[in-house]
Scaffold this motif. Structure first.
Motif, PDB file in Angstrom:
ATOM      1  N   GLY A   1       2.864  11.470   9.746  1.00  0.00           N
ATOM      2  CA  GLY A   1       2.223  10.182   9.532  1.00  0.00           C
ATOM      3  C   GLY A   1       1.771   9.985   8.096  1.00  0.00           C
ATOM      4  O   GLY A   1       1.816  10.907   7.272  1.00  0.00           O
ATOM      5  N   SER A   2       1.352   8.749   7.796  1.00  0.00           N
ATOM      6  CA  SER A   2       0.934   8.446   6.425  1.00  0.00           C
ATOM      7  C   SER A   2      -0.226   7.455   6.388  1.00  0.00           C
ATOM      8  O   SER A   2      -0.403   6.746   5.405  1.00  0.00           O
ATOM      9  N   LYS A   3      -1.008   7.423   7.463  1.00  0.00           N
ATOM     10  CA  LYS A   3      -2.151   6.524   7.467  1.00  0.00           C
ATOM     11  C   LYS A   3      -3.216   7.021   6.488  1.00  0.00           C
ATOM     12  O   LYS A   3      -3.170   8.163   6.028  1.00  0.00           O
ATOM     13  N   ALA A   4      -4.173   6.147   6.225  1.00  0.00           N
ATOM     14  CA  ALA A   4      -5.197   6.478   5.232  1.00  0.00           C
ATOM     15  C   ALA A   4      -5.987   7.716   5.638  1.00  0.00           C
ATOM     16  O   ALA A   4      -6.280   8.586   4.812  1.00  0.00           O
ATOM     17  N   LYS A   5      -6.309   7.825   6.924  1.00  0.00           N
ATOM     18  CA  LYS A   5      -7.087   8.990   7.364  1.00  0.00           C
ATOM     19  C   LYS A   5      -6.255  10.274   7.277  1.00  0.00           C
ATOM     20  O   LYS A   5      -6.788  11.349   6.985  1.00  0.00           O
ATOM     21  N   VAL A   6      -4.949  10.147   7.499  1.00  0.00           N
ATOM     22  CA  VAL A   6      -4.070  11.310   7.362  1.00  0.00           C
ATOM     23  C   VAL A   6      -3.993  11.743   5.903  1.00  0.00           C
ATOM     24  O   VAL A   6      -4.070  12.938   5.588  1.00  0.00           O
ATOM     25  N   ARG A   7      -3.843  10.765   5.019  1.00  0.00           N
ATOM     26  CA  ARG A   7      -3.785  11.080   3.589  1.00  0.00           C
ATOM     27  C   ARG A   7      -5.080  11.752   3.128  1.00  0.00           C
ATOM     28  O   ARG A   7      -5.053  12.719   2.348  1.00  0.00           O
ATOM     29  N   LYS A   8      -6.199  11.265   3.609  1.00  0.00           N
ATOM     30  CA  LYS A   8      -7.479  11.847   3.231  1.00  0.00           C
ATOM     31  C   LYS A   8      -7.591  13.284   3.724  1.00  0.00           C
ATOM     32  O   LYS A   8      -8.049  14.183   2.987  1.00  0.00           O
ATOM     33  N   ALA A   9      -7.156  13.535   4.960  1.00  0.00           N
ATOM     34  CA  ALA A   9      -7.213  14.890   5.507  1.00  0.00           C
ATOM     35  C   ALA A   9      -6.292  15.837   4.752  1.00  0.00           C
ATOM     36  O   ALA A   9      -6.635  17.001   4.506  1.00  0.00           O
ATOM     37  N   LEU A  10      -5.122  15.335   4.369  1.00  0.00           N
ATOM     38  CA  LEU A  10      -4.198  16.167   3.596  1.00  0.00           C
ATOM     39  C   LEU A  10      -4.789  16.539   2.243  1.00  0.00           C
ATOM     40  O   LEU A  10      -4.657  17.680   1.781  1.00  0.00           O
ATOM     41  N   GLN A  11      -5.420  15.582   1.600  1.00  0.00           N
ATOM     42  CA  GLN A  11      -6.027  15.850   0.294  1.00  0.00           C
ATOM     43  C   GLN A  11      -7.145  16.886   0.407  1.00  0.00           C
ATOM     44  O   GLN A  11      -7.291  17.764  -0.458  1.00  0.00           O
ATOM     45  N   LEU A  12      -7.921  16.810   1.483  1.00  0.00           N
ATOM     46  CA  LEU A  12      -8.982  17.790   1.696  1.00  0.00           C
ATOM     47  C   LEU A  12      -8.410  19.190   1.878  1.00  0.00           C
ATOM     48  O   LEU A  12      -8.955  20.172   1.353  1.00  0.00           O
TER      49      LEU A  12
ATOM     50  N   GLN B   1       5.112   4.331  -0.941  1.00  0.00           N
ATOM     51  CA  GLN B   1       4.331   5.130  -1.883  1.00  0.00           C
ATOM     52  C   GLN B   1       3.346   6.031  -1.154  1.00  0.00           C
ATOM     53  O   GLN B   1       3.177   7.201  -1.505  1.00  0.00           O
ATOM     54  N   ASN B   2       2.725   5.488  -0.118  1.00  0.00           N
ATOM     55  CA  ASN B   2       1.781   6.282   0.654  1.00  0.00           C
ATOM     56  C   ASN B   2       2.492   7.436   1.363  1.00  0.00           C
ATOM     57  O   ASN B   2       1.979   8.564   1.416  1.00  0.00           O
ATOM     58  N   GLU B   3       3.673   7.150   1.913  1.00  0.00           N
ATOM     59  CA  GLU B   3       4.443   8.201   2.578  1.00  0.00           C
ATOM     60  C   GLU B   3       4.865   9.272   1.583  1.00  0.00           C
ATOM     61  O   GLU B   3       4.835  10.472   1.897  1.00  0.00           O
ATOM     62  N   ALA B   4       5.265   8.850   0.378  1.00  0.00           N
ATOM     63  CA  ALA B   4       5.657   9.825  -0.647  1.00  0.00           C
ATOM     64  C   ALA B   4       4.480  10.702  -1.050  1.00  0.00           C
ATOM     65  O   ALA B   4       4.627  11.925  -1.222  1.00  0.00           O
ATOM     66  N   VAL B   5       3.313  10.080  -1.191  1.00  0.00           N
ATOM     67  CA  VAL B   5       2.121  10.856  -1.547  1.00  0.00           C
ATOM     68  C   VAL B   5       1.791  11.858  -0.451  1.00  0.00           C
ATOM     69  O   VAL B   5       1.519  13.041  -0.722  1.00  0.00           O
ATOM     70  N   CYS B   6       1.834  11.404   0.805  1.00  0.00           N
ATOM     71  CA  CYS B   6       1.530  12.298   1.932  1.00  0.00           C
ATOM     72  C   CYS B   6       2.542  13.429   2.030  1.00  0.00           C
ATOM     73  O   CYS B   6       2.181  14.581   2.289  1.00  0.00           O
ATOM     74  N   GLU B   7       3.813  13.096   1.822  1.00  0.00           N
ATOM     75  CA  GLU B   7       4.842  14.144   1.889  1.00  0.00           C
ATOM     76  C   GLU B   7       4.672  15.136   0.742  1.00  0.00           C
ATOM     77  O   GLU B   7       4.883  16.339   0.918  1.00  0.00           O
ATOM     78  N   GLY B   8       4.299  14.639  -0.432  1.00  0.00           N
ATOM     79  CA  GLY B   8       4.032  15.540  -1.543  1.00  0.00           C
ATOM     80  C   GLY B   8       2.855  16.466  -1.254  1.00  0.00           C
ATOM     81  O   GLY B   8       2.895  17.663  -1.578  1.00  0.00           O
ATOM     82  N   LEU B   9       1.815  15.918  -0.639  1.00  0.00           N
ATOM     83  CA  LEU B   9       0.669  16.747  -0.269  1.00  0.00           C
ATOM     84  C   LEU B   9       1.069  17.797   0.772  1.00  0.00           C
ATOM     85  O   LEU B   9       0.622  18.947   0.711  1.00  0.00           O
TER      86      LEU B   9
END
Length: 525
Positions: free
Chosen positions: A225-236, A190-198
């Motif tokens: 990657g799909s770590k929490a810090k990567v996801r946060k940076a993508l969202q920003l 799920q985290n990877e899917a969210v990151c890829e969508g971002l």
């Protein structure tokens, strides 16, 4: 009673006691009944032997056998104890029940053998579960690291933090381990899917906003990657681009419209279908207009993906059709005969091939479209009409165009012939002077003029490729009033429609002279 008799009775009593004691030992160590009978028979044979041994020797032999049996008893009891200890240890690790055996009696050889096999099976089970546990534990640790998740339950801490040898390898624990791993993998997916969508959203916004390459490279490190810090940076980054998009609304909408037009072309949309999306032509660049365009591009993408296979087939037919029309155009161009290479022959081969493959491609598409229409219960349209109707229309337009070109050529030839009748033919100077070429036997040279007999002015004229006999025109004075000159103008081209002999007579009056013209099949005079 004599002393000898007393000793004999005592010997018999001692022998009886010895036999009884042997039977007790045999029973104690678990010797079966049939073996006890055999052993008793052996003792009997020893007593009946020739050269009978003394009582002391017999006692010694019996003591030796008793000592042997005691040693066997000790060894079996010791092995039983060891097996029981191993069984207890393995059963505790595997959370399995202990092996049932009577520890107060001396086990038989068969019982010990069965116990050994059971312990060996437990060891194999332990090794198998240990391997599975280590493998699952490694995957769990990797998932936790990827998710930046710390063990927060006692079970998770037992798995990750405690010694592997202390972990209970029960079936329940193995099942719980597998469940924990599946949960972590689901979260990771799920985290990877969210990151890829971002990331997809970022790339789309980059393209729409035309973000320069150097600015894109600034966030290249979080594009994997799909770590929490990567996801946060993508969202920003998405939030930043969305804000920038709101500031550049018109530019973004125009970029989307380019993509919409591309999908219209790929989906063979008709003009009516394109005009149905009224927002495309609006100049009120608002958030609502952007949402309409976003929804439309999503719908077009889905529509194209559903019909992709058919659209690709139609696109292939369109390309083949354009190539076919190009070859047809070149085939009707007289200048193609100036070709000095092999292109003309190559084009003719390709043209002939297309004439065969186009109908075949149309039949394949027709079958696939009919199957698709049966599955979806609706018509598959191209440019606003059914595909086969569209194909038939293209062929009909091609036929009409050829007919129109043919009529234009016929009209041009007719006008040229009439001009030549009135003013005479204009000699054409060849582009290049060619030397005389020797005639080749067996070949007939084509002529563009007719052959006339020079007997009289009214002698008959027979064209080389026609069996019709024509009369030469009467002599007339030229417009200048000079000496009369006999002229004969015949065209070697045939008109598209045959005209009856003697039809289309014209009387032209020039300087008092009358010219009578007749039009015959294939010639104008």
């Amino acid at each position: 009673m004599r002393r000898s008799e007393v000793l004999a009775e005592e010997s018999i009593v001692c022998l009886q006691k010895a036999l009884n004691h042997l039977r007790e030992i045999w029973e104690l160590i678990g010797i079966p009944e049939d073996q006890r009978l055999q052993r008793t028979e052996v003792v009997k044979k020893h007593i009946k032997e020739e050269g009978e041994t003394t009582i002391l020797q017999l006692e010694k032999d019996l003591r030796t056998q008793v000592e042997l049996r005691r040693k066997q008893k000790k060894e079996r009891k010791q092995e039983l104890k060891i097996l029981q200890e191993q069984d207890q240890e393995l059963c505790e690790i595997l959370c399995m029940p202990h092996y049932e055996i009577d520890s107060t009696s001396v086990p038989s050889l068969e019982e010990l053998n069965q116990f050994r096999q059971h312990v060996a099976t437990l060891r194999e089970t332990k090794a198998s579960r240990r391997e599975e546990f280590v493998n699952i534990k490694r995957q769990i640790i990797l998932c936790m690291e990827e998710l930046e998740h710390m063990p927060d339950t006692s079970f998770e801490r037992d798995v990750v933090c405690e010694d592997e040898e202390a972990f209970c390898l029960s079936l329940e624990n193995i099942a719980t381990l597998q469940k924990l791993l599946r949960q972590l993998e689901v979260r990771k997916s799920q985290n990877e899917a969210v990151c890829e969508g971002l990331r997809a959203q970022i790339r789309e916004l980059w393209d729409r906003l035309q973000i320069p390459a150097e600015e894109r490279e600034a966030v290249a490190t979080v594009m994997t990657g799909s770590k929490a810090k990567v996801r946060k940076a993508l969202q920003l980054e998405v939030d930043r681009l969305e804000e920038l998009k709101m500031q550049n609304m018109k530019k973004v909408i125009e970029a989307i419209r380019v993509e919409v037009a591309q999908y219209w072309d790929k989906c063979f949309y008709s003009q009516e279908q394109r005009q149905a999306f009224a927002a495309y032509y609006s100049e009120d660049y608002t958030e609502n207009l952007l949402q309409l365009h976003d929804a439309e591009i999503v719908r077009l993408r889905n529509y194209y993906e559903v019909h992709k296979e058919l659209f690709e087939g139609v696109q292939k037919w369109e390309e083949s059709w354009r190539l076919f029309l190009e070859f047809e155009r070149k085939a009707s161009d007289p200048s193609r005969f100036t070709n000095r290479g092999g292109n003309l022959l190559k084009e003719e081969k390709q043209r002939a091939k297309l004439q065969k493959t186009l109908p075949k491609l149309e039949e394949e598409l027709k079958a696939r479209i009919e199957m698709w229409e049966g599955e979806h219960s609706k018509a598959f349209v191209v440019n606003g009409q059914k595909f086969m109707e569209y194909v038939t229309e293209q062929w009909e337009m091609h036929r009409l165009e050829k007919e129109r070109a043919k009529q234009e050529r016929q009209l041009k030839n007719k006008k040229q012939t009439e001009t030549e009748m009135l003013y005479g033919s204009t000699p054409r100077t060849p582009n290049k002077r060619r030397g005389p070429t020797p005639s080749t036997p067996g070949k007939v040279r084509k002529l563009n003029t007719t052959t006339m007999s020079n007997a009289t002015a009214n002698s008959s004229i027979r064209p080389v490729f026609s069996g019709t006999v024509y009369r030469s025109p009467v002599s007339r004075l030229p417009p200048s009033g000079s000496k009369p000159v006999i002229t004969s103008t015949c065209s070697g081209k045939k008109t598209p429609r045959a005209v009856k002999h003697g039809a289309n007579k014209e009387n032209l009056e020039l300087n008092g002279s009358i010219l009578s013209a007749r039009t015959f099949k294939g010639f104008q005079i």
